[in-house]
Design an enzyme around this catalytic site. Structure first.
Site, short mmCIF file in Angstrom:
data_model
loop_
_atom_site.label_atom_id
_atom_site.label_comp_id
_atom_site.label_asym_id
_atom_site.label_seq_id
_atom_site.Cartn_x
_atom_site.Cartn_y
_atom_site.Cartn_z
N THR A 28 9.54 -5.92 5.59
CA THR A 28 9.92 -4.55 5.24
C THR A 28 11.27 -4.66 4.54
O THR A 28 11.96 -5.67 4.64
CB THR A 28 10.12 -3.65 6.48
N GLU A 84 1.04 1.23 -13.04
CA GLU A 84 0.05 0.28 -12.50
C GLU A 84 0.10 -1.02 -13.29
O GLU A 84 0.12 -1.01 -14.52
CB GLU A 84 -1.36 0.88 -12.59
C1 PLP Z 1 7.99 -2.89 11.20
C2 PLP Z 1 7.09 -4.03 11.07
C3 PLP Z 1 5.99 -4.00 10.21
C4 PLP Z 1 5.48 -2.75 9.55
O1 PLP Z 1 6.30 -2.09 8.70
P1 PLP Z 1 5.96 -0.59 8.22
O2 PLP Z 1 6.89 -0.39 7.09
O3 PLP Z 1 6.18 0.30 9.39
O4 PLP Z 1 4.53 -0.56 7.77
C5 PLP Z 1 5.26 -5.17 10.05
N1 PLP Z 1 5.57 -6.28 10.72
C6 PLP Z 1 6.60 -6.34 11.58
C7 PLP Z 1 6.89 -7.61 12.30
C8 PLP Z 1 7.39 -5.21 11.80
O5 PLP Z 1 8.38 -5.26 12.67
#
Ligand code: PLP
Length: 421
Positions: free
Chosen positions: A228, A56
């Site tokens: 991501t 953390e």
């Molecule tokens: C996939 C995606 C997310 C979310 O990602 P996760 O890892 O599934 O939480 C957020 N914004 C956009 C534009 C995405 O395509």
């Protein structure tokens, strides 16, 4: 030696599921545009002892001792991310893309503040203000969309008009199902005009940006990027927030991620992010990103020649959104399950001005990032598109079975590379 030697001995039930998934990924064709295959090196980092460690805080400022190696790992991840995207600051702790967006909102907004984001049926993501998310109870989401669904042009005039009216704190660009490049300069202009922060959610195209196959939003003045790490970027499942130059914004973001929103960082995932960023800095990743787009164009061409209706008329990135109702007279769900039986995995998707219900939409969405990792080039990508058309037009059991054989043959001829197993 199997990757799962110990699981096999200790936990045969999980072992058989893991083996099943490996086989499924190897034999079928993965066309879900948010998926990819990570390298063996990335998997090794994810399986490391760093999962044991609480860290953390941030490098040099942790709540617990024993941070000699976690600090080294997180600092490397941060430095590599900054180089990759041309950012001044990076927070690599968000556990996923949704977490990155939520932390970003918490850092930049007060409850009740307004975000101007992409209409969800025009390609925006759930975290851009879908009513099913808790976010809409806290913040106010206002929409912009396409002016012309056939070309994908965003209605920037309407966007500016709405921005002046609602005075958003964030102008949010980015998408999960939009195949065109955005006019980033216009977004930034509008944001500056109303005193908003310009944020780009780069989740889907991060790998294309890192590989310099598409424009980098930071080159056009965007303040913040969320992303991501597991889609086109081909890293472990996770998220990240990048800040171009404002130290104040970066500090607010760090506080919002931890302690504002998350607990202990997943250090094994951060190590895997660092490994994947190093891979993305290698010149071969540029070739990969370029090939993704070439492969999309090869598929696009086959569908257009067939007379299929592609939302926005085609694609500039890794994904295609196809109107299955108009093109083949079936729903997106029917198309998804027919193709699934033929060894092709993709997803049904809502399209702009969809005449069907959100749970049973008209479109399918597919992309080329995973098959490009397998070594598919234009010729094989076009072949996949032809097989898809065959399945979607004829639809009979015999055609599906024949197509499954063809897909299996293609997959066998292009196995997931050794270094990605
Ligand atoms: C996939 C995606 C997310 C979310 O990602 P996760 O890892 O599934 O939480 C957020 N914004 C956009 C534009 C995405 O395509």
């Amino acid at each position: 030696m199997s990757f799962y030697d110990h699981i096999q001995e200790e936990d045969p039930d999980i072992f058989s599921a893991l083996e099943g998934e490996d086989k499924r990924e190897a034999e079928g064709l993965e066309l879900i545009p948010s998926e990819n295959y990570v390298s063996r090196a990335v998997k090794e980092a994810m399986a490391s002892s760093l999962t044991n460690k609480y860290a953390e805080g941030y490098p040099g400022k942790r709540y617990y001792g024993g941070q000699e190696f976690t600090d080294k790992v997180e600092t490397l991840a941060i430095e590599r991310a900054k180089t990759l995207f041309g950012a001044e600051y990076a927070n690599v702790q968000p556990l996923g893309g949704a977490n990155a967006n939520i932390a970003m909102y918490m850092a930049l907004l007060q409850p009740g503040d307004t975000v101007l984001g992409m209409d969800l049926s025009h390609g925006g993501h759930l975290t851009h203000g879908h009513p099913v998310t808790y976010l809409t109870k806290i913040f106010n989401f206002v929409r912009y969309g396409m002016k012309d669904v056939e070309t994908g042009e965003i209605d920037y005039d309407e966007m500016r008009r709405v921005a002046k009216e609602v005075r958003p704190k964030i102008v949010l660009a980015g998408f999960s199902a939009y195949p065109r490049e955005l006019d980033y300069a216009k977004f930034v202009d509008i944001a500056r005009e109303v005193g908003a922060i310009a944020v780009m959610d780069t989740a889907h195209i991060a790998g294309l940006v890192a590989g310099k196959a598409v424009k980098n939003p930071f080159d056009y003045g965007f303040d913040v990027m969320t992303t991501t790490t597991h889609k086109t970027l081909r890293g472990p499942r996770g998220g990240m927030i990048l800040t171009r130059e404002s130290e104040d914004l970066a500090k607010r973001i760090d506080k919002a991620v931890f302690p504002g929103f998350q607990g202990g960082p997943h250090m094994h995932q951060i190590a895997a992010k660092a490994v994947s960023f190093r891979e993305a800095l290698h010149p071969s990743f540029k070739a990969y990103a370029k090939q993704i787009i070439a492969n999309t164009h090869a598929m696009e061409k086959v569908f257009i020649e067939h007379g299929a209706r592609l939302i926005t008329g085609g694609s500039d990135n890794h994904l295609i959104l196809l109107d299955a109702s108009k093109s083949f007279g079936i729903s997106g769900g029917e198309a998804e399950s027919l193709l699934d039986r033929a060894g092709i995995t993709l997803n049904k998707n809502v399209i702009a001005d969809d005449t069907r219900k959100p749970m049973d939409p008209s479109g399918i969405r597919f992309g080329t990032s995973a098959i490009t990792t397998r070594g598919f080039r234009e010729e094989e990508s076009a072949e996949v598109a032809k097989i898809m058309i065959e399945v979607l037009t004829k639809r009979g059991d015999a055609t599906v079975a024949e197509s499954l054989t063809k897909i299996r043959t293609l997959a066998l001829a292009h196995p997931i590379p050794e270094s990605f197993l």
